[in-house]
Each structure stands twice: as C-alpha cells, then as structure tokens.
Design an enzyme around this catalytic site. Structure first.
Site, mmCIF file in Angstrom:
data_model
loop_
_atom_site.group_PDB
_atom_site.id
_atom_site.type_symbol
_atom_site.label_atom_id
_atom_site.label_comp_id
_atom_site.label_asym_id
_atom_site.label_seq_id
_atom_site.Cartn_x
_atom_site.Cartn_y
_atom_site.Cartn_z
ATOM 1 N N SER A 89 -9.376 1.756 3.200
ATOM 2 C CA SER A 89 -8.520 2.550 2.344
ATOM 3 C C SER A 89 -7.512 1.710 1.568
ATOM 4 O O SER A 89 -6.869 2.208 0.652
ATOM 5 C CB SER A 89 -7.780 3.590 3.184
ATOM 6 O OG SER A 89 -6.898 2.961 4.114
ATOM 7 N N SER A 149 -9.864 -0.832 7.213
ATOM 8 C CA SER A 149 -9.204 -0.612 5.933
ATOM 9 C C SER A 149 -8.475 -1.818 5.373
ATOM 10 O O SER A 149 -7.975 -1.773 4.255
ATOM 11 C CB SER A 149 -8.235 0.571 6.042
ATOM 12 O OG SER A 149 -8.955 1.766 6.185
ATOM 13 N N LYS A 204 0.845 -1.199 0.000
ATOM 14 C CA LYS A 204 0.000 0.000 0.000
ATOM 15 C C LYS A 204 0.879 1.248 0.000
ATOM 16 O O LYS A 204 1.934 1.280 0.647
ATOM 17 C CB LYS A 204 -0.889 -0.031 1.236
ATOM 18 C CG LYS A 204 -1.928 1.071 1.336
ATOM 19 C CD LYS A 204 -2.783 0.835 2.579
ATOM 20 C CE LYS A 204 -3.841 1.898 2.802
ATOM 21 N NZ LYS A 204 -4.648 1.617 4.013
#
Length: 550
Positions: free
Chosen positions: A211, A235, A131
């Site tokens: 996210s 997330s 990420k």
C-alpha cells in the site's frame, strides 16, 4: 488476502472519474501554501531532462550542503518543482497527495542552524516524504479516504518527531492504497478516493503495488531524497521491489507506531524506502527509539542500535551462510531466473548458499486474516476516537462509505471493513488462538526455526513478480511473494533490486531473526554493491515488450 494488494480500472478512466476537487490538489496546479516554479512544457513532457539531483544519495546531498554548494531551501524547492513537473504534470504519477505548506520555512530554519554551526546529523536539511497514514502537522492524515480529508492531527507521530529532531525536512505526504489496502480484497494497488491512481514510473500502465505505492513511485522518480512507508504484510517490500528501491521492514517494535493509522498491532511497522541501502540505513537510524505510548518498542531496549549506516560493509557477504527458498517460489520464471543470478553473485562475494524450505509455509494464512480483522477494528476505533477524526469509529466509516459510494467505492467495496466490524473484542479466545497460531507457524516453527537449525545469517527469496497491468475491473494480478513469513512473524526483511524484466524492476528479499537489522543491512549492502542492479525509471507509457529482456 495480503494487506498490501488491491485492484483498479484503466488509468485514464480512473483519473477521469475523479474530479480535481477530490484530490488534495488538481494536477498541474500549485499546492496550497507552497510556491512552485513554473516549468517549460518540455520539462513536463520529458522527465529525463537532467534533474540536478537525480539519483543523488543522502550522503552526497549532505556533503554538498556542508561545502556550501547547496542549501536546504534550494534542494527543497528543486524537489517541489520536480513534483509539479512530474507528479502533477508530465507523466502525472499521482504519487504525492499533499505538500507541506511549511516545507520551505523548515528548510530555511535548518539552513540558519547550519550557518550558526549546528548540524543535527546526516539528515540535516534533507527533504523526505511520508505515507498518508502517518500524523504530521500541519497536513491532513487521511489514509487516502475522503472521510478523513479534513482530519488534521494535533501532533506529529512519534516517528515524524524523530525525523524532525534529526533535521529532516518533511516535504509532504504520499498517496497509498486506501486504508493501507485493508478495505477490500478486490482493490487496486495505489488507488485512493482522495489521491486517485498512483502510476508506476517504469511503465505508467503498470501497478506501483501497495500500500506504500506513492512512497515507492515518488522515491523512484526522484521526487524526494527518500520516503517513509508502512507495512502489515508486504506494503514496504512489494512497492519497493516493483520501483527498483531498497525497502526495510523492521522488526515489530523497533519503530514506534503511535500516530500511525493502524491495521494490526501484531504486524504493523513503519520503515524507510530509498534508492540505496546507505540511504535506507541513514533514515532507519533516525526513526528508531523507545516510545512509552507504543509498548512494543520497550522490547528494543538493549537490542536496537542507532547508527545502521555504520554497518555498511562491501565484504558483508564473505563467510555468510544464506538460505534460499527456491523450491517454495516459482510464481514467475523471470523472478526465479533473477534470483539464480543473484545467488551466483553472492557466491562470488564469498557467501555459502543453502537450499531450505519453510515446513509451515502458508499454514498461517487463515489465522493471520483473523488477527488482522480483530486488530483492525480495535486499533482503528482507538485511533479515530483519540485523534478527533471526523468519523470516530469503523462503524461510522462504513456508513460514510455507503452514503458516498459513488466517490468512495466506484470500483470495489468494503467487505473487509464489514468483516472486521462483525468481530468481537481482543479477549475472545478465537482471537487469542489465531494470534498465537499465526506467530508460531510463521516464526517459531517457520522462519526463525529454519534460520536457527540451519545456522543461517539470512533467508532470501524473490520479493514479488514484475509489476502487473493496472486493472480496476478485475483487481490486482498478484502472482506471489517471498516476504510473508517475516511479515507475520514480526521479524525484519530488506528488499534490494536484483534485475529487471522488460524494464520492470524485480527485488530480492533478505529475511532474518528479530532485531537482526544490522546483519541484514551488511548483507544487503554487499549484494547491492556487487550487483548494482538499480536502474532509474524512464516514465514509459508501457513496458517495451518488443525489446530484449533484462
């Protein structure tokens, strides 16, 4: 507000409003420093074209390399080619924000080690994605913001160093909800100014949730063997659920947070996102470890194990006592129905199912938000100043966004930034009281109390509803979740696919006490093997609503 949820515009509009120069690379072009093989038009247009490594797990990839049938170089190149065909062209998922220009060199070095007789472990030569809020040289770490697009950290995050020591090839960085979905309560999951809008590979007009949206979409689409996400509140679990993946949100302190752009040191953690429990367990084993720069990891001493793969047990549900939050759910009938089918499967596998309720459910929400606002300001200021980022404080970031509102804030503002900036220091009683209240209500008097008093191995619930339509005008149409208590309590949770609705995946979440990852992995693996609910995505333009429900 959950630290995972945000909101958007129509996909075509979103992408059209973002010039190619604002993405790490323009769609359909080779990314700097990495050679990609051109694909025929048919491959770009039809992702179901027989990709050689579709749905292949880490164990099998390792076995093929061990037999000499495959090299890490060839595997890495295959994923790079697929990213070009599926992410930059074809469905244009926008899941990968940047590629590692040294990926093939890393693969070559690991191939040379294997040839010389050294194999570091089950991740040796296996490509994974990170990420884009995790420091990994030589790539940028931007949190999806144009303000940090030129921010190149000098060293790897602790967790990245651990992965490299284990032999993983760092393939690149994934897009995310900008600033891990902590800029506005009206944001769109999967949208960042730097990366554009990530699409859900099951239905391209549906949200990938946030996210860790890019990590979820990429792994579901077989753009890498697995990926790392981060979670503050949902997330990892939410994007894994809507992408038909296994996501593990570890106990806070099991995995180091140093070198990861923070929201909350009370709740933040990195965790694996994969297509199977086995792959997630392998990745988690490589990630854990004590880090002197993250004091929270000191609590894992004597509690953490380092081979979660060894806990894979098809009979893991036999004799288990599972609590279900049936009366606390009800946010989507399809999710409730899928949960009931899942409970039947667990009973058939030998588990006892017990209805339970969290007496404090939702009572921690206001306190949690205060904790996040205080800790975000403190943590982000520290990260930006230490890492030499182009902006050195939250205040400077707010001003940058105001000056660049046309590109940074075309759809939603930065009211959470502004609320956080207005907070004081972490020695204020308002913060201290909020932190104590949130952890107590979610943990000691909530999740952990129910687990203890009812003698449960785990508590289960639907992770979230099926993916909603992307809507930048109104934002995310988020209906509910079953993971919030574990996020606020800092305890572990694992989501596993439990079915689909009109082709849109749904996940079940298993939650346990702190440091109970080994037991949760046993339960999750046994459930996965009993139900085998994961289906690969078909990259449909929209969900087939005229067909029979799944």
């Amino acid at each position: 507000m959950r630290s995972l949820i945000v909101k958007t515009l129509p996909l075509a509009t979103l992408l059209a409003l973002l010039p190619a120069c604002q993405r790490a690379d323009a769609p359909g072009t080779a990314r700097a420093g990495v050679t990609t093989t051109a694909k025929p038009a048919a491959a770009a247009a039809a992702p179901r074209d027989g990709f050689a490594f579709a749905e292949v797990g880490i164990d099998e990839l390792q076995a093929r390399m061990g037999r000499g049938e495959l090299t890490s170089h060839a595997l890495t190149q295959a994923y790079l080619d697929r990213i070009a065909a599926i992410d930059d062209a074809g469905p244009t998922l926008n899941a990968v924000i940047e590629l590692n220009p040294a990926a093939l060199k890393e693969a070559d070095a690991l191939d040379a080690e294997r040839k010389a007789g050294r194999v570091r472990g089950p991740l040796h030569g296996v490509p994974v994605l990170l990420k884009d809020n995790i420091d990994a040289t030589p790539m940028a770490n931007s949190a999806g913001s144009l303000a940090l697009a030129s921010h190149h950290p000098r060293t790897d995050a602790f967790v990245v160093a651990r992965l490299r020591e284990a032999g993983a090839v760092i393939l690149g960085k994934t897009n995310l909800s900008e600033w891990a979905n902590f800029r506005s309560s009206r944001s769109s999951s999967g949208w960042s100014a730097r990366g554009g809008q990530t699409r859900n590979p099951y239905a391209l007009d549906r949200s990938p949730c946030g996210s860790s949206s890019g990590s979820g979409a990429a792994v579901a689409a077989n753009l890498a063997a697995a990926a790392i996400g981060t979670e503050t509140d949902g997330s990892i679990v939410c994007p894994s659920s809507v992408a038909g993946l296994v996501g593990i949100k570890p106990t806070v302190g099991l995995v180091s947070r140093s070198g990861i752009i923070p929201i909350s040191h009370s709740q933040d953690t990195a965790g694996p996102m994969a297509r199977s429990v086995a792959d997630a367990a392998t990745l988690l084993s490589a990630m854990v470890g004590r880090d002197d720069t993250d004091p929270a990891t000191s609590e894992s001493t004597g509690r953490a194990i380092f081979d979660y793969h060894a806990r894979l047990n098809r009979e893991g549900l036999r004799g288990a006592r599972i609590g279900v939050l049936r009366k606390s759910m009800g946010f989507h009938p399809a999710a409730d129905a899928a949960l009931e089918r899942s409970l039947d499967a667990m009973r058939q596998a030998g588990a006892e199912i017990v209805d339970v309720e969290l007496p404090t459910a939702g009572q921690w929400n206001d306190a949690e938000m205060d904790v996040l606002l205080y800790e975000f300001k403190h943590g982000l200021d520290g990260y930006l100043s230490r890492s030499g980022a182009p902006v050195n404080s939250l205040a400077a970031l707010i001003e940058y966004n105001r000056r660049n509102a046309k590109t940074e804030m075309p759809f939603f503002a930065q009211e959470l930034f502004e609320r956080a900036q207005a907070k004081g220091t972490l020695d204020e009683m308002a913060y201290i009281d909020a932190r104590s209240k949130a952890r107590r209500l979610a943990g000691a008097e909530g999740l952990e109390a129910v687990l203890s008093t009812s003698s449960l191995d785990a508590i289960v619930a639907p992770a979230t509803a099926p993916a909603w339509l992307i809507d930048p005008v109104n934002g995310d149409h988020f209906l509910g979740e079953g993971y919030g208590a574990a996020a606020v309590a800092g305890t572990p949770s694992i989501t596993v696919p439990m079915g689909d609705y009109f082709g849109l995946p749904m996940g079940i979440v298993f939650m346990g006490t702190a440091w109970s990852e080994p037991r949760l992995i046993e339960l999750a693996y046994a459930f996965e093997q009993k139900t085998k609910a994961r289906k690969a995505p078909q990259f449909l333009a929209t969900a087939p609503l005229g067909t029979t429900k799944g």
